[in-house]
Design an enzyme around this catalytic site. Structure first.
Site, PDB file in Angstrom:
ATOM      1  N   HIS A 182       0.830  -1.196   0.000  1.00 22.52           N
ATOM      2  CA  HIS A 182       0.000   0.000   0.000  1.00 22.52           C
ATOM      3  C   HIS A 182       0.874   1.259   0.000  1.00 22.52           C
ATOM      4  CE1 HIS A 182      -2.946  -2.959   1.570  1.00 22.52           C
ATOM      5  NE2 HIS A 182      -3.802  -2.214   0.902  1.00 22.52           N
ATOM      6  N   ASP A 251      -4.419  -5.718  -8.439  1.00 19.32           N
ATOM      7  CA  ASP A 251      -4.748  -5.144  -7.143  1.00 19.32           C
ATOM      8  C   ASP A 251      -4.984  -3.647  -7.382  1.00 19.32           C
ATOM      9  OD1 ASP A 251      -5.217  -4.837  -4.440  1.00 19.32           O
ATOM     10  OD2 ASP A 251      -3.354  -5.778  -3.794  1.00 19.32           O
TER      11      ASP A 251
END
Length: 349
Positions: A182, A251
């Site tokens: 992230h 993703d």
């Protein structure tokens, strides 16, 4: 014509701007997060609005409903489910844990289907190694590939039996990452033979699943520079070495592991071989940038998308919900409080 994208939205109901954007961009599907969830009635209405915006009753609506740290639906309207690791800890026996994992997934499928949600971003097939970043942590079912495979398949089977599609993630493996994708780009320098025996093993074993989500991780043994999501070599490895023939989605493109503008990230992911790109945060300007780099869903990608949706059963396996919840809670008593949930912090998928 449908575009090769899945988008989030900003709140509990669609804004006029979002509705207009989706009508023009025509994404294949949508994904929900906590910011989109209030009550069952509200979620049902939002799901209906999303599908209406693209004029397709079968447009997939995704959610991350793993349990533990990653659960978008929770109390007071929905049960709190345990993280993946809790099942094996509760029984210390893979065969018994397998039964519990399947039951948990079947109950989650019931919750989702009631709302019209058709895809769950589960199971996590990543196998942690000592010292790896805890972004996976207790989301992993176990600490070895064989048990992860066994329990991951149980979760997928439970979802499928309940009329919800599973997504295996994060292909070809996130368990060896020493940073959180992230925020940073993990680089794995492990030899291909070791990756094949450990990281890749669960994905090869579940190569029959309808959908997979990529890892924003560089595997230098596969591609020295590009993360799997934007690497032709890595996508080819997923197709050939891992044998995955289902739909591959990226993703979240907004994660900081990826570099470049969002339009470029979308272009690179699709050019590498992803079938569909995912953008999650609901920011309309960012979605517009992704749309500029997204192509129409056609050819083999369209065929795989249609094949995935065809895996949704019309009549879910019979389930006594109250009995199932009581049985799951009883099995996990002492490890997990089904009303309050585990005592852990929040995390993103």
């Amino acid at each position: 014509m449908t575009s090769a994208a899945i988008y989030g939205c900003s709140g509990h109901r669609l804004t006029a701007e979002e509705r207009a954007f989706y009508a023009e961009a025509k994404p294949w599907g949508f994904i929900l997060f906590r910011r989109n969830v209030d009550s069952p009635e509200q979620v049902k209405a939002l799901v209906s609005e999303l599908r209406d915006s693209v004029g397709r009753d079968d447009a997939p609506v995704l959610i991350d409903q793993e349990g533990g740290r990653v659960q978008r639906l929770g109390p007071p309207h929905w049960p709190k489910y345990p993280p993946g690791a809790a099942y094996l800890r509760a029984t210390n026996d893979p065969a018994s844990a397998r039964e519990l994992v399947r039951l948990g997934a079947r109950l989650i499928a019931h919750d989702l289907r009631e709302l019209g949600i058709t895809v769950d971003c589960v199971p996590v097939l990543d196998v942690p190694v000592p010292g790896a970043h805890d972004i996976i942590g207790d989301r992993a079912y176990a600490q070895d590939p064989a048990t992860v495979t066994q329990l991951g398949r149980a979760a997928a089977e439970g979802l499928l039996a309940g009329g919800v599609l599973p997504i295996i993630k994060h292909i070809p493996g996130h368990g060896r990452a020493f940073s959180d994708s992230h925020h940073d780009l993990p680089v794995v320098e492990t030899a291909i033979e070791e990756l094949d025996a450990w990281d890749f093993a669960p994905f090869k074993a579940l190569s029959d699943m309808p959908m997979a989500m990529t890892a924003h991780v560089v595997f230098t043994a596969v591609d020295a520079k590009g993360p799997a999501t934007t690497s032709k070599k890595a996508i080819r490895l997923m197709r050939e070495r891992l044998g995955f023939s289902g739909l591959i989605l990226s993703d979240d493109l907004s994660m900081q592991a990826l570099s470049g503008a969002l339009t470029e990230r979308a272009e690179q992911s699709l050019k590498a071989g992803c079938d569909v790109v995912l953008h999650c945060n609901g920011d309309l300007k960012e979605m517009a940038a992704v749309a500029d780099g997204t192509k129409k869903l056609k050819g083999e990608a369209k065929r795989r998308a249609e094949a995935a949706l065809n895996r949704i059963v019309r009549a879910p396996e019979p389930l006594d919900v109250a009995e199932g919840r009581a049985r799951l809670e009883a099995a996990l008593t002492g490890r997990f409080d089904a009303a309050k949930g585990p005592n852990v912090g929040e995390a993103q998928a």
